[in-house]
Design a protein around this motif. Structure first.
Motif, PDB file in Angstrom:
ATOM      1  N   UNK A 273       1.022  -1.215   0.032  1.00 30.33           N
ATOM      2  CA  UNK A 273       0.033   0.109   0.199  1.00 30.33           C
ATOM      3  C   UNK A 273       0.806   1.355  -0.022  1.00 30.33           C
ATOM      4  N   UNK A 274       0.384   2.106  -0.608  1.00 33.31           N
ATOM      5  CA  UNK A 274       1.327   3.525  -0.791  1.00 33.31           C
ATOM      6  C   UNK A 274       0.035   4.616  -0.807  1.00 33.31           C
ATOM      7  N   UNK A 275       0.333   5.807  -0.063  1.00 31.02           N
ATOM      8  CA  UNK A 275      -0.228   7.131   0.011  1.00 31.02           C
ATOM      9  C   UNK A 275       0.467   8.200  -0.126  1.00 31.02           C
ATOM     10  N   UNK A 276       0.238   9.344  -0.510  1.00 30.78           N
ATOM     11  CA  UNK A 276       0.719  10.417  -0.692  1.00 30.78           C
ATOM     12  C   UNK A 276      -0.326  11.625  -0.880  1.00 30.78           C
ATOM     13  N   UNK A 277       0.226  12.663  -0.314  1.00 30.91           N
ATOM     14  CA  UNK A 277      -0.425  13.794  -0.069  1.00 30.91           C
ATOM     15  C   UNK A 277       0.176  14.754   0.776  1.00 30.91           C
ATOM     16  N   UNK A 278      -0.558  15.848   1.189  1.00 29.04           N
ATOM     17  CA  UNK A 278      -0.318  16.878   2.202  1.00 29.04           C
ATOM     18  C   UNK A 278      -0.922  16.552   3.311  1.00 29.04           C
ATOM     19  N   UNK A 279      -0.154  16.754   4.735  1.00 34.61           N
ATOM     20  CA  UNK A 279      -0.693  16.835   5.836  1.00 34.61           C
ATOM     21  C   UNK A 279       0.000  17.990   6.651  1.00 34.61           C
TER      22      UNK A 279
END
Length: 350
Positions: A273-279
């Motif tokens: 699994x991979x997730x990306x974005x801004x936090x």
């Protein structure tokens, strides 16, 4: 046709309103730049308050301090100024001129700084700031263009939306490493991939990085929640940062604990699994890799959790009745993590 061309600057101004914090100078610069970039087939610019504020600083250096020439010290000063304002630039460029005459501002830049003018029209920049002042009777202009770092990071991460490609790339790399040790290949397991993706997305959303969630759930819980509830051991690797499948596998293989998980002979299945974005931490790419299959490494079917390293081995519990027969109720007292009993006894190894 001529009437339409005359209206273009006004249309561009209406489409890209200056950001609060920029002075009226940005109107003229923005319209002229975007008209030229439109003709060149290049994406339009948007104003940014931090860039405008930095351009103001540059004008003050010229009009008050008399510092016109740009040197390394001035460039470093500008970079620090952007950083203090919270602007993360992947790349930026700046030019200043002491103008004169009745020509439009951008035309004056073309006459004085032709190379920079060409870069401003055709370069890969998305945001702009401008400021103006006076040195005696002559106008002083400063223009700063930048490409935000988050834009580049989104571009780099975009291929990771191709889930099947990501899984296959990691599977190929993992099995290539396993083959060098004489270990049988693993196969992709949809339930483990679902659990891995869910954990990656959860870590990204809540801005944490751990095998155990803030709610106290661990790899075993996540695997079981997808229906992967057989009596199989679960190993998990996590990583943060890499933008490609090959890079994340290389990082894991360069860490002894992660390498052990990848090469573990008993593993027969894998999920990715991979997730990306801004936090709140900025832009992040978070990876999760889960292995399953084979009996647990420990006859007591215990979890081994190594703090400070991104690896974990855990048993997915069998039926609750069998579990109560194997482990008495008091066993949960030694397995509490963040105030919640673990579904399996936990032995923490420092």
């Amino acid at each position: 046709m001529t009437g339409l061309l005359n209206l273009l600057p006004s249309l561009l101004l209406a489409a890209v309103a200056p950001q609060p914090g920029c002075g009226p100078e940005i109107d003229h610069v923005l319209a002229q730049l975007n008209l030229a970039r439109l003709a060149a087939g290049v994406p339009r610019l948007q104003s940014h308050a931090s860039l405008c504020a930095t351009a103001v600083e540059r004008v003050r250096e010229i009009t008050i301090d008399g510092e016109f020439e740009q040197g390394v010290a001035a460039i470093n000063r500008r970079t620090r100024s952007l950083y203090r304002k919270g602007y993360a630039a992947h790349a930026w460029t700046e030019a200043a001129i002491i103008g004169g005459g009745d020509d439009p501002v951008l035309e004056q830049f073309r006459q004085v700084r032709p190379a920079w003018h060409a870069e401003a029209i055709q370069g890969d920049y998305l945001e702009v700031g401008a400021a103006a002042g006076r040195l005696g009777h002559r106008p002083v202009w400063a223009i700063l263009l930048a490409l935000p770092r988050w834009t580049v990071e989104w571009r780099q991460a975009e291929p990771l939306r191709q889930t099947q490609w990501v899984e296959n790339e990691i599977l190929e790399a993992v099995n290539r490493h396993r083959a060098t040790q004489g270990n049988s290949p693993v196969v992709l397991q949809p339930q483990l991939s679902a659990a891995a993706r869910a954990h990656a997305e959860h870590m990204l959303r809540l801005a944490y990085y751990d095998h155990n969630s803030p709610e106290g759930t661990g790899p075993g819980d996540r695997a079981a929640s997808t229906g992967y509830a057989r009596r199989r051991s679960i190993t998990e690797n996590i990583a943060k940062g890499p933008f490609t499948p090959s890079e994340v596998v290389d990082r894991w293989m360069n860490s002894s604990g992660h390498r052990k998980n990848i090469l573990r002979p008993a593993s027969t299945e894998m999920g990715v699994g991979v997730a990306f974005g801004e936090n709140e931490n900025g832009f992040e790419v978070i990876w999760v890799q889960m292995f399953g299959g084979g009996p647990t490494d420990n006859p007591r079917d215990r979890t081994r959790n190594q703090r400070g390293g991104s690896q974990q081995v855990t048993m997915v519990p069998p039926s609750s009745l069998a579990w109560r027969l194997i482990f008495p109720p008091w066993a949960s007292r030694i397995s509490r993590h963040r105030g919640r009993p673990s579904p399996v006894p936990v032995l923490l190894v420092e």
